[in-house]
Design a protein around this motif. Structure first.
Motif, short mmCIF file in Angstrom:
data_model
loop_
_atom_site.label_atom_id
_atom_site.label_comp_id
_atom_site.label_asym_id
_atom_site.label_seq_id
_atom_site.Cartn_x
_atom_site.Cartn_y
_atom_site.Cartn_z
N ALA A 48 0.85 -1.19 0.00
CA ALA A 48 0.00 0.00 0.00
C ALA A 48 0.88 1.24 0.00
O ALA A 48 2.06 1.17 0.34
N ALA A 49 0.28 2.36 -0.40
CA ALA A 49 1.01 3.63 -0.40
C ALA A 49 0.04 4.77 -0.22
O ALA A 49 -1.16 4.66 -0.55
N ILE A 50 0.57 5.87 0.29
CA ILE A 50 -0.22 7.07 0.46
C ILE A 50 0.60 8.25 -0.06
O ILE A 50 1.79 8.36 0.22
N PHE A 51 -0.04 9.09 -0.85
CA PHE A 51 0.65 10.26 -1.36
C PHE A 51 0.77 11.30 -0.25
O PHE A 51 -0.15 11.54 0.52
N ARG A 52 1.94 11.94 -0.22
CA ARG A 52 2.17 12.95 0.81
C ARG A 52 1.34 14.18 0.56
O ARG A 52 0.89 14.84 1.50
N SER A 53 1.11 14.51 -0.69
CA SER A 53 0.28 15.66 -1.04
C SER A 53 -1.12 15.17 -1.38
O SER A 53 -1.32 14.45 -2.35
N GLY A 54 -2.07 15.50 -0.57
CA GLY A 54 -3.45 15.10 -0.86
C GLY A 54 -3.91 13.86 -0.12
O GLY A 54 -5.09 13.71 0.16
N GLY A 55 -2.99 12.96 0.19
CA GLY A 55 -3.33 11.79 0.98
C GLY A 55 -4.04 10.67 0.25
O GLY A 55 -4.60 9.77 0.88
N LYS A 57 -4.66 7.18 -1.52
CA LYS A 57 -4.09 5.89 -1.16
C LYS A 57 -4.27 4.88 -2.28
O LYS A 57 -5.21 4.98 -3.08
N TYR A 58 -3.38 3.91 -2.28
CA TYR A 58 -3.42 2.86 -3.29
C TYR A 58 -3.04 1.56 -2.61
O TYR A 58 -2.11 1.50 -1.83
N TYR A 59 -3.79 0.49 -2.95
CA TYR A 59 -3.57 -0.79 -2.29
C TYR A 59 -3.37 -1.89 -3.31
O TYR A 59 -3.97 -1.89 -4.39
N ALA A 60 -2.57 -2.86 -2.95
CA ALA A 60 -2.47 -4.08 -3.75
C ALA A 60 -3.79 -4.83 -3.68
O ALA A 60 -4.49 -4.78 -2.66
N SER A 105 3.96 4.50 -10.70
CA SER A 105 5.24 4.00 -10.21
C SER A 105 5.21 3.57 -8.75
O SER A 105 6.23 3.16 -8.20
N LEU A 106 4.05 3.62 -8.13
CA LEU A 106 3.95 3.34 -6.70
C LEU A 106 4.39 1.93 -6.33
O LEU A 106 4.88 1.71 -5.24
N THR A 107 4.21 0.99 -7.21
CA THR A 107 4.47 -0.40 -6.87
C THR A 107 5.90 -0.85 -7.13
O THR A 107 6.23 -2.02 -6.93
#
Length: 125
Positions: A48-55, A57-60, A105-107
């Protein structure tokens, strides 16, 4: 930049854990903070990841609906709430910072410049 992951442990299948990742030494306004995991004999995989700007989120797909990221900006800490854990979730979990990640590119682990030391999560069946 220092990242400190914590919160791992041993839990029964169906249980929950909350991982924390405290960061210091940086002031990135862009990019993302991600969680990856690596089980014995397997490659490191995106969780998972969270963007620092805006918050945002993205999950596998494997954790969608069970895991949830959140953040406390005042504490420079992100969290990974893990529910309905199963044996396949057993791994060392790492948090990492990607200064310039975008959605596509998050993954990709290679794009994350800074990594924490990892915390072990073991789910017993």
């Amino acid at each position: 930049v220092q990242l400190q992951a914590s919160g791992g442990g041993l839990v029964q299948a169906g249980g929950s854990l909350r991982l924390s990742c405290a960061s210091s030494g940086h002031s990135f306004s862009n990019g993302a903070v991600g969680w990856f995991r690596q089980a014995p004999g397997k490659e490191r995989e995106f969780v998972a990841a969270i963007f620092r700007s805006g918050g945002s989120k993205y999950y596998a797909d494997s954790v969608k609906g069970r895991f949830a990221m959140s953040r406390d900006s005042a504490k420079n800490t992100v969290y990974l709430q893990m529910n309905s854990l199963n044996a396949e979730d057993t791994a060392v979990y790492y948090c990492a910072v990607c200064p310039s990640c975008i959605w596509s590119s998050l993954t990709t682990p290679a794009l994350y410049s800074y990594w924490g030391q990892g915390t072990q999560v073991t789910v017993s069946s």
